[in-house]
Motif scaffolding. Structure first.
Motif, mmCIF file in Angstrom:
data_model
loop_
_atom_site.group_PDB
_atom_site.id
_atom_site.type_symbol
_atom_site.label_atom_id
_atom_site.label_comp_id
_atom_site.label_asym_id
_atom_site.label_seq_id
_atom_site.Cartn_x
_atom_site.Cartn_y
_atom_site.Cartn_z
ATOM 1 N N ALA A 2 -34.243 -28.694 -34.267
ATOM 2 C CA ALA A 2 -33.435 -29.340 -33.227
ATOM 3 C C ALA A 2 -33.282 -28.422 -32.014
ATOM 4 C CB ALA A 2 -32.067 -29.671 -33.803
ATOM 5 N N GLN A 3 -33.093 -29.048 -30.847
ATOM 6 C CA GLN A 3 -32.927 -28.254 -29.632
ATOM 7 C C GLN A 3 -31.558 -27.585 -29.618
ATOM 8 O OE1 GLN A 3 -33.575 -30.699 -26.220
ATOM 9 N NE2 GLN A 3 -35.719 -30.168 -26.170
ATOM 10 N N PRO A 4 -31.468 -26.369 -29.078
ATOM 11 C CA PRO A 4 -30.147 -25.730 -29.001
ATOM 12 C C PRO A 4 -29.220 -26.488 -28.049
ATOM 13 C CG PRO A 4 -31.841 -24.379 -27.930
ATOM 14 C CD PRO A 4 -32.553 -25.517 -28.591
ATOM 15 N N TRP A 6 -27.357 -25.486 -25.603
ATOM 16 C CA TRP A 6 -27.461 -25.153 -24.171
ATOM 17 C C TRP A 6 -28.594 -25.918 -23.502
ATOM 18 C CZ3 TRP A 6 -32.000 -23.112 -22.335
ATOM 19 C CH2 TRP A 6 -32.836 -22.469 -23.243
ATOM 20 N N LYS A 7 -29.697 -26.146 -24.268
ATOM 21 C CA LYS A 7 -30.849 -26.865 -23.720
ATOM 22 C C LYS A 7 -30.495 -28.345 -23.523
ATOM 23 C CE LYS A 7 -35.297 -27.421 -22.725
ATOM 24 N NZ LYS A 7 -35.327 -28.828 -22.452
ATOM 25 N N LYS A 8 -29.768 -28.884 -24.526
ATOM 26 C CA LYS A 8 -29.348 -30.296 -24.417
ATOM 27 C C LYS A 8 -28.439 -30.470 -23.206
ATOM 28 C CE LYS A 8 -29.554 -31.551 -29.283
ATOM 29 N NZ LYS A 8 -28.746 -31.579 -30.503
ATOM 30 N N THR A 9 -27.538 -29.497 -23.001
ATOM 31 C CA THR A 9 -26.611 -29.566 -21.865
ATOM 32 C C THR A 9 -27.384 -29.520 -20.552
ATOM 33 O OG1 THR A 9 -25.086 -28.309 -23.229
ATOM 34 C CG2 THR A 9 -24.482 -28.572 -20.914
ATOM 35 N N TYR A 10 -28.362 -28.591 -20.475
ATOM 36 C CA TYR A 10 -29.160 -28.463 -19.246
ATOM 37 C C TYR A 10 -29.876 -29.786 -18.954
ATOM 38 C CZ TYR A 10 -32.683 -27.342 -15.848
ATOM 39 O OH TYR A 10 -33.451 -27.379 -14.717
ATOM 40 N N ASP A 11 -30.516 -30.337 -19.996
ATOM 41 C CA ASP A 11 -31.278 -31.581 -19.805
ATOM 42 C C ASP A 11 -30.381 -32.700 -19.273
ATOM 43 O OD1 ASP A 11 -33.557 -30.341 -20.597
ATOM 44 O OD2 ASP A 11 -33.559 -31.133 -22.649
ATOM 45 N N ALA A 12 -29.168 -32.774 -19.842
ATOM 46 C CA ALA A 12 -28.230 -33.826 -19.418
ATOM 47 C C ALA A 12 -27.855 -33.639 -17.947
ATOM 48 C CB ALA A 12 -26.985 -33.787 -20.303
ATOM 49 N N VAL A 13 -27.577 -32.389 -17.551
ATOM 50 C CA VAL A 13 -27.199 -32.114 -16.152
ATOM 51 C C VAL A 13 -28.400 -32.394 -15.238
ATOM 52 C CG1 VAL A 13 -26.493 -30.297 -14.526
ATOM 53 C CG2 VAL A 13 -25.453 -30.411 -16.796
ATOM 54 N N GLU A 14 -29.571 -31.944 -15.668
ATOM 55 C CA GLU A 14 -30.789 -32.107 -14.851
ATOM 56 C C GLU A 14 -31.059 -33.588 -14.575
ATOM 57 O OE1 GLU A 14 -34.363 -32.550 -16.331
ATOM 58 O OE2 GLU A 14 -35.535 -31.607 -14.740
ATOM 59 N N GLN A 15 -30.878 -34.411 -15.624
ATOM 60 C CA GLN A 15 -31.133 -35.851 -15.443
ATOM 61 C C GLN A 15 -30.225 -36.479 -14.386
ATOM 62 O OE1 GLN A 15 -31.051 -37.851 -19.234
ATOM 63 N NE2 GLN A 15 -32.891 -36.756 -19.910
ATOM 64 N N GLN A 16 -29.018 -35.910 -14.265
ATOM 65 C CA GLN A 16 -28.080 -36.432 -13.270
ATOM 66 C C GLN A 16 -28.373 -35.892 -11.876
ATOM 67 O OE1 GLN A 16 -25.739 -38.784 -13.965
ATOM 68 N NE2 GLN A 16 -26.728 -38.794 -15.970
ATOM 69 N N VAL A 17 -28.760 -34.613 -11.817
ATOM 70 C CA VAL A 17 -28.880 -33.924 -10.525
ATOM 71 C C VAL A 17 -30.242 -34.142 -9.853
ATOM 72 C CG1 VAL A 17 -28.929 -31.627 -9.454
ATOM 73 C CG2 VAL A 17 -27.183 -32.173 -11.159
ATOM 74 N N ALA A 18 -31.318 -34.112 -10.673
ATOM 75 C CA ALA A 18 -32.673 -34.106 -10.103
ATOM 76 C C ALA A 18 -32.995 -35.316 -9.212
ATOM 77 C CB ALA A 18 -33.706 -33.958 -11.211
ATOM 78 N N PRO A 19 -32.761 -36.564 -9.689
ATOM 79 C CA PRO A 19 -33.184 -37.708 -8.855
ATOM 80 C C PRO A 19 -32.551 -37.742 -7.454
ATOM 81 C CG PRO A 19 -32.726 -38.424 -11.093
ATOM 82 C CD PRO A 19 -32.248 -37.022 -10.991
ATOM 83 N N PRO A 20 -31.196 -37.552 -7.323
ATOM 84 C CA PRO A 20 -30.651 -37.580 -5.962
ATOM 85 C C PRO A 20 -31.153 -36.434 -5.089
ATOM 86 C CG PRO A 20 -28.921 -37.055 -7.560
ATOM 87 C CD PRO A 20 -30.118 -37.471 -8.339
ATOM 88 N N LEU A 21 -31.354 -35.264 -5.728
ATOM 89 C CA LEU A 21 -31.846 -34.099 -4.978
ATOM 90 C C LEU A 21 -33.260 -34.367 -4.466
ATOM 91 C CD1 LEU A 21 -30.419 -31.469 -4.418
ATOM 92 C CD2 LEU A 21 -31.620 -30.436 -6.335
ATOM 93 N N ASN B 230 -37.291 -24.580 -19.948
ATOM 94 C CA ASN B 230 -38.134 -25.010 -21.075
ATOM 95 C C ASN B 230 -38.874 -23.824 -21.680
ATOM 96 O OD1 ASN B 230 -37.473 -27.723 -21.013
ATOM 97 N ND2 ASN B 230 -38.980 -28.162 -19.418
ATOM 98 N N LEU B 231 -39.284 -22.902 -20.813
ATOM 99 C CA LEU B 231 -39.966 -21.702 -21.315
ATOM 100 C C LEU B 231 -39.028 -20.900 -22.213
ATOM 101 C CD1 LEU B 231 -42.390 -19.674 -21.227
ATOM 102 C CD2 LEU B 231 -41.236 -18.591 -19.301
ATOM 103 N N LEU B 232 -37.777 -20.759 -21.746
ATOM 104 C CA LEU B 232 -36.790 -20.005 -22.522
ATOM 105 C C LEU B 232 -36.592 -20.636 -23.905
ATOM 106 C CD1 LEU B 232 -34.947 -17.564 -22.072
ATOM 107 C CD2 LEU B 232 -33.147 -19.146 -21.363
#
Lengths: 105, 358
Positions: A2-4, A6-21, B230-232
């Motif tokens: 399973a993903q750690p 912190w990675k799940k948290t990053y992915d969730a934030v990225e999904q929100q931030v990336a498209p508008p940016l 992702n690399l990390l």
């Protein structure tokens, strides 16, 4: 595995931030602002280079612009050499064609 | 014994051992990465330089398995490095092509400097490419060659083919080649409207590589950060780290764009949208895609965010060729020919098409 967390948290934030940016970066207003910033930066660097050049010339030293001018002159010479090579190739090709067509006469 | 049959203590021990192993591997790979000691062996397939003019070289890849027939000439873009075609052992389209018996040539344009600032589109498409195709066909003992252009390399190949209808081209393949610039991302529209190309041309007379790199990176502003995150998370995985390094190195390895060719591109593609409107010229003469009559394959990726499918799809309808095929792949700009999926499906489909036409 399973993903750690912190990675799940990053992915969730990225999904929100990336498209508008992403959308904002493609906005013509942003592109214009970047172009303007680049023009201002270039002007500022030119002004700074002029000042530095004056200072170095006062001490009889070459400036970065002098070095650049020399390298551009060398580049110009290289271009002329290429042109001469090209002309020579064309000339040789014409000679070869004449030889072929002349039946050795 | 399967994992489910193990008792809880054994399972816990197994999981702990795996975690410790992965952590140790991750720390090792992380230190190598930080010290930049994990640079991949790029472009390592053996090859010979068979022709050279100015900074341009033509490479022919060595092979004992060439099947004969028209060779394949790979024409790369002008804004980044050609080693994307031969990235690393095990992830190289050149390797895949050689394994299929293709006689592979690659055009290496070199890194432009001030001496190349006056290179125009005609320098590449009207001067170097005709000579390259002549040399490759001669060396391969063939009557014609298959020409494959990638991204802006496709633009150069199209201009060459349109300007030389009698050129010894067997087939023409365009990969992710932009033709409708109104469908390109704003940052890459090469100046639709009032964009002044002089703003980005430096003292050497060229557009610096980092300007092009920044424009491409701005399409996906968080992609670089996400790639590092992702690399990390995958530092323990040697294969992942190697692939990340190779692709990241290439992605950050933009080279200058010859100034004159850039100004012409801004006018031709950005302002005139020349491929779509038919306003194309090369070396001062009008040319037309309608004069391209050879079999043509248009390959594009449905996930390509740099050259979206809509920017390249119309190409098939613009050519005079009666034999036109579209190949839409579920891939991004680089994924068209890099990675396992491309090597198993995309690239073999392209080679099959070439074989049918050779």
């Amino acid at each position: 595995m399973a993903q750690p967390l912190w990675k799940k948290t990053y992915d969730a934030v990225e999904q929100q931030v990336a498209p508008p940016l992403q959308k904002a970066m493609g906005n013509p207003g942003v592109i214009d602002a970047i172009s303007l910033g680049r023009a201002v930066q270039r002007r500022a660097m030119d002004d700074a280079a002029t000042l530095i050049k004056r200072g170095l010339h006062a001490m009889n030293l070459p400036s970065g612009t002098d070095v650049r001018d020399v390298s551009n002159q060398i580049a110009g010479l290289e271009r002329q050499l290429r042109l001469l090579n090209k002309r020579l190739d064309e000339f040789e090709a014409k000679l070869a064609a004449l030889d072929d067509g002349g039946d050795g006469r | 014994m399967s994992d489910g049959q193990k008792d809880p203590i054994t399972r816990l021990v197994d999981r702990t051992v795996t975690t410790v192993k992965r952590t140790a591997r991750g720390v090792h790979n992380g230190l190598l990465h930080y010290a930049r000691m994990d640079r991949p062996p790029l472009a390592s397939t053996p090859r010979d330089t068979v022709w050279q003019r100015d900074k341009v070289e033509l490479w022919r890849y060595r092979s004992d398995a060439r099947r004969g027939g028209p060779p394949l000439i790979l024409v790369h873009s002008l804004v980044n490095r050609s080693y994307i075609f031969d990235l690393v052992p095990g992830n190289s389209v050149v390797e895949v092509l050689l394994a299929r018996g293709v006689d592979v040539y690659l055009v290496e344009w070199g890194i432009p400097d001030a001496a190349d600032a006056e290179n125009g589109l005609e320098t590449y498409s009207d001067y170097y490419l005709p000579e390259i195709v002549r040399v490759a066909t001669e060396l391969s003992g063939a009557e014609s060659a298959n020409v494959l252009g990638y991204c802006f390399g496709g633009v150069l190949a199209l201009l060459y083919a349109a300007a030389h209808p009698d050129a010894p081209i067997n087939t023409l393949i365009a990969l992710a080649t932009p033709v409708d610039s109104t469908k390109l991302p704003t940052q890459l529209r090469a100046g639709g409207g009032a964009f002044d190309p002089e703003l980005v041309i430096d003292e050497s007379g060229n557009v610096p590589g980092n300007v092009i790199g920044n424009a491409i990176r701005s399409l996906t502003p968080v992609a670089e950060l996400s790639a590092n995150v992702n690399l990390l998370a995958n530092l323990w995985n040697d294969e992942y780290v190697a692939a990340h390094n190779a692709i990241t190195m290439w992605g950050n390895d933009q080279i200058p764009f010859a100034g004159r060719a850039f100004r012409q591109t801004v006018r031709m593609m950005g302002q005139d949208n020349g491929f779509m409107t038919g306003r194309l010229e090369l070396g001062g003469r009008s040319i037309s895609l309608d004069d391209i009559r050879v079999p043509f394959l248009n390959v594009f990726g449905s996930k390509d965010h740099i050259v979206p499918a809509d920017a390249t799809r119309p190409l098939s309808g613009l050519l005079g060729s009666p034999d036109v095929t579209d190949l839409e792949l579920n891939a991004g700009h680089v994924g068209l020919f890099i990675g396992r999926t491309a090597h198993r499906h995309g690239v073999p489909a392209m080679v099959d098409w070439i074989d049918q036409h050779s």
